[in-house]
Design a protein around this motif. Structure first.
Motif, short mmCIF file in Angstrom:
data_model
loop_
_atom_site.label_atom_id
_atom_site.label_comp_id
_atom_site.label_asym_id
_atom_site.label_seq_id
_atom_site.Cartn_x
_atom_site.Cartn_y
_atom_site.Cartn_z
N GLY A 105 -58.13 -33.54 -34.15
CA GLY A 105 -57.87 -32.37 -33.32
C GLY A 105 -57.73 -31.09 -34.12
O GLY A 105 -57.15 -30.11 -33.64
N GLY A 106 -58.27 -31.07 -35.34
CA GLY A 106 -58.23 -29.86 -36.15
C GLY A 106 -57.06 -29.79 -37.08
O GLY A 106 -56.83 -28.78 -37.75
N GLY A 107 -56.26 -30.88 -37.19
CA GLY A 107 -55.13 -30.88 -38.10
C GLY A 107 -54.00 -30.00 -37.61
O GLY A 107 -53.92 -29.62 -36.45
N LEU A 108 -53.09 -29.70 -38.52
CA LEU A 108 -51.93 -28.85 -38.22
C LEU A 108 -52.29 -27.41 -38.55
O LEU A 108 -52.52 -27.05 -39.70
CB LEU A 108 -50.73 -29.31 -39.05
N GLN A 109 -52.32 -26.55 -37.52
CA GLN A 109 -52.70 -25.15 -37.70
C GLN A 109 -51.48 -24.26 -37.52
O GLN A 109 -50.76 -24.38 -36.53
CB GLN A 109 -53.80 -24.77 -36.72
N MET A 110 -51.27 -23.35 -38.49
CA MET A 110 -50.07 -22.51 -38.47
C MET A 110 -50.40 -21.05 -38.70
O MET A 110 -51.39 -20.72 -39.35
CB MET A 110 -49.07 -22.97 -39.54
N THR A 111 -49.55 -20.18 -38.15
CA THR A 111 -49.57 -18.75 -38.43
C THR A 111 -48.28 -18.40 -39.15
O THR A 111 -47.21 -18.92 -38.82
CB THR A 111 -49.67 -17.93 -37.13
N GLY A 130 -47.98 -26.43 -48.39
CA GLY A 130 -47.41 -27.62 -48.99
C GLY A 130 -47.03 -28.67 -47.97
O GLY A 130 -46.93 -29.86 -48.31
N ALA A 131 -46.84 -28.28 -46.71
CA ALA A 131 -46.53 -29.23 -45.64
C ALA A 131 -47.78 -29.80 -44.99
O ALA A 131 -47.68 -30.56 -44.03
CB ALA A 131 -45.66 -28.56 -44.59
N GLY A 132 -48.95 -29.42 -45.50
CA GLY A 132 -50.20 -29.98 -44.98
C GLY A 132 -50.84 -29.18 -43.88
O GLY A 132 -51.69 -29.69 -43.15
N ALA A 133 -50.47 -27.90 -43.73
CA ALA A 133 -51.01 -27.09 -42.64
C ALA A 133 -52.24 -26.30 -43.08
O ALA A 133 -52.45 -26.04 -44.27
CB ALA A 133 -49.94 -26.12 -42.14
N ILE A 134 -53.03 -25.91 -42.11
CA ILE A 134 -54.08 -24.91 -42.29
C ILE A 134 -53.51 -23.59 -41.82
O ILE A 134 -53.14 -23.45 -40.65
CB ILE A 134 -55.35 -25.27 -41.49
N VAL A 135 -53.38 -22.62 -42.70
CA VAL A 135 -52.83 -21.31 -42.35
C VAL A 135 -53.98 -20.46 -41.81
O VAL A 135 -54.87 -20.06 -42.56
CB VAL A 135 -52.17 -20.64 -43.56
N ILE A 136 -53.95 -20.18 -40.51
CA ILE A 136 -55.06 -19.47 -39.90
C ILE A 136 -54.92 -17.95 -40.02
O ILE A 136 -55.90 -17.24 -39.86
CB ILE A 136 -55.24 -19.88 -38.41
N ASP A 137 -53.71 -17.46 -40.33
CA ASP A 137 -53.55 -16.03 -40.63
C ASP A 137 -52.15 -15.79 -41.19
O ASP A 137 -51.22 -16.54 -40.92
CB ASP A 137 -53.76 -15.16 -39.39
#
Length: 619
Positions: A105-111, A130-137
């Motif tokens: 589902g696109g992983g964990l995405q964070m702002t 470091g927590a495994g997120a993709i930082v989208i902005d």
């Protein structure tokens, strides 16, 4: 976590089943304890991930992958209801542990929102990565955007979690209140669960929290953790990362189709795939006492992990990949930098067409050798760009007061990267373009060109991408994870010896001497020596003496010899005398000659004839 999940005794674990739910494929592996006490991989299965319509249940793909493992190993692993059978039964059916990771589902995405971009916002970004997120902005008061642009951007984003930080303990309050008001005005919605509130983790100045809570409570799922930047000189990322993991399980996983059922199956909490890969990297670096660099290059993103002197850093380049994001690599690296790695002449327009076709047909694979070499050229640039991004975050904190002498008083540098290539002991490559390269020497050359290691560096690749499962296993049973990682996961390519410096082509660069042999390598050359694996499949070792010429350095100083025990691998011992930094000739004919010589030195085949057209697989 349930009581059952807390009472796992590693000494009684005989068999482990682990799955990784990827965006397209769910992989399952079976690990068993052998009579000699070592844990080994038994078999592996996979099936399409079923988190999206028409299935909308991730456990269907999990069950299908485990069914394949059952067929391959000849054992019953699922009960009559289709759930993993735990613990292992007297008749040998079932397993003692069932674990899982997920990026479906696109992983964990964070702002991320911070007060100062290079300080609190950057620390928050490190916590999220470091927590495994993709930082989208990343938004900050000094990011160059006007207030209405930040509000508009927040409305466009659909993150899973929002991390808010800023101000040291006892520091600014007004900026955090203004950020809360901006967040309230934007009213961003979560990516999953349309009727739920967006989780917001507050990790800023605790003095500002009462006012922030008064503004945001009732509109967001707000929770506070200790300040991640309590002072300019210190980061405290652990509590924020733990909160991210907790919210990931309680909010994101619960909203994804079928994950609540999967959570009830597992012996431990589900971990995000990048977080799990980071765990196994940290475990190996700590157990072996080495500095390590790892990379996972996928179709859409490239993750880079490093452990240097105990400092763990993970970054994700969300726009650099080999299929969905391949044209982003083209846009960032530019066509000339990609073409410079091709050992045959080609028109830039044909390269653009090839890469655009790959983007719109992401599941195609190279059909011709020239197609393969083009994708490997893109890989070099994607890895190099991701590595530069990683080094920009893997460094000391900005804003820390530093003592300077008179000669340094006008220097503008305020932080230093943790990454020192001379101190790097091992590189681990993963992702289809590296793990599934037709020849292991191709993977070795791609990593040499992209990362340009210095001194003595062991090159390895992940055999079948089982690092996520081993990462979550390392949190419960480090011994089992280490056994499988070293014996079944890692493919040792060999040690690279790369002197620092430049000289004229053909001039003596370095002399390598072992027991009964001696060779001098000229500048500009690659040289491969036979040093493979022993009968047990482990890398052979040899003590050698390497003496650089006066213009070069291997870490002991210019011209000083280094005596070292080096490991071999399926490729061998590589001496990279092309110089650091590596510079390709500007003249096209000279560049082609160099590339072709390097390929031949590592026994990598070249196209049978030069072509000016790069064909596209459109099947």
């Amino acid at each position: 976590m349930s009581t059952a999940k807390m009472l796992i005794d590693p000494n009684r674990v005989r068999s482990i089943l682990a799955t990784d739910c990827g965006s397209t494929t769910t992989k399952a592996i079976l690990i068993e304890k052998q009579p000699d006490g070592a844990y080994r991989l038994i078999c592996r299965g996979e099936a399409p991930t079923t988190v999206e319509a028409p299935f909308d249940d991730v456990t269907i793909g999990v069950t299908n992958a485990i069914r394949e493992v059952e067929e391959l190993c000849g054992r019953r692993l699922l009960d009559d209801g289709g759930e993993p059978l735990t613990p292992q039964q007297e008749d040998g059916s079932g397993v003692d542990l069932y674990l899982s990771t997920s990026s479906a589902g696109g992983g964990l995405q964070m702002t991320v929102i911070g007060v100062v971009k290079r300080m609190s916002a950057e620390s928050a970004q490190r916590a999220a990565l470091g927590a495994g997120a993709i930082v989208i902005d990343v938004l900050a008061t000094d990011d160059g955007r006007k207030d209405f642009e930040r509000v508009e951007r927040l409305r466009q984003l659909r993150p899973d979690i929002l991390l808010m930080a800023g101000g040291t303990d006892g520091g600014t309050v007004i900026h955090l209140v203004e950020m809360a008001e901006m967040l309230l005005a934007a009213d961003p919605r979560p990516r999953l669960g349309h009727n739920t509130k967006l989780p917001v983790i507050y990790a800023g100045n605790p003095d500002a929290y009462p006012q922030v809570a008064e503004i945001l409570n009732g509109h967001f799922d707000l929770r506070q953790v200790p300040n991640l930047r309590p002072s300019l000189e210190r980061e405290n990322l652990g509590p924020a990362r733990e909160a991210i993991h907790e919210v990931f399980l309680q909010h994101v996983m619960q909203q994804a189709p079928g994950y609540s059922k999967l959570l009830n199956w597992t012996s431990a909490d589900i971990m995000s795939t990048p977080n799990a890969v980071g765990k196994i990297m940290q475990t190996i670096a700590e157990q072996q006492g080495i500095n390590l660099l790892g990379v996972d290059i996928g179709g859409a993103t490239t993750d880079v992990f490093s452990v240097f002197d105990g400092h763990f850093t993970r970054t994700v380049s969300a726009n650099l990949g080999m299929s969905y994001s391949i044209c982003n690599v083209l846009a960032e690296a530019k066509i000339a930098r990609i073409c410079r790695w091709l050992p045959f002449p080609v028109e830039p327009s044909e390269v653009r067409n090839q890469l655009r076709n790959k983007m719109i047909r992401p599941t195609t694979i190279p059909q011709l050798l020239t197609d393969l070499l083009l994708e490997q050229a893109v890989c070099r640039e994607a890895l190099a760009l991701a590595f530069e991004h990683h080094k920009s975050l893997a460094r000391d904190l900005f804003g820390v007061a530093q003592a300077k002498n008179v000669g340094q008083i006008f220097e503008q540098k305020t932080s230093k990267s943790f990454i020192n290539s001379l101190d790097l002991d091992m590189i681990v490559g993963s992702g289809g373009v590296l793990s599934h390269a037709p020849l292991r020497a191709q993977a070795a050359l791609m990593m040499l060109d992209a990362f340009q290691p210095e001194g003595f560096t062991l090159l390895t690749v992940d055999s079948i991408f089982m690092m996520p499962q081993l990462g979550v296993l390392s949190t419960l049973h480090p011994e089992a994870a280490t056994h499988v990682f070293q014996r079944d996961c890692l493919v040792y390519l060999g040690t690279c010896i790369a002197p620092i410096g430049v000289s004229r082509e053909g001039e003596p660069c370095v002399t390598v001497e072992g027991e009964g042999w001696k060779d001098t390598v000229p500048f500009g050359a690659l040289r491969l020596y036979s040093l493979g694996l022993n009968a047990a499949g482990e890398p052979m070792e040899q003590e050698i003496t390497v003496t650089p010429s006066r213009a070069f350095d291997l870490g002991a100083g210019r011209g000083r010899a280094v005596r070292r025990v080096v490991k071999g691998g399926v490729v061998g011992l590589i001496v990279d005398a092309r110089g650091r930094p590596l510079q390709l000739p500007a003249d096209p004919e000279a560049r082609l000659h160099c590339l072709q010589q390097w390929y031949r030195a590592l026994n990598i085949p070249l196209p049978q004839q030069n072509r000016t057209v790069v064909e596209t697989n459109v099947s």
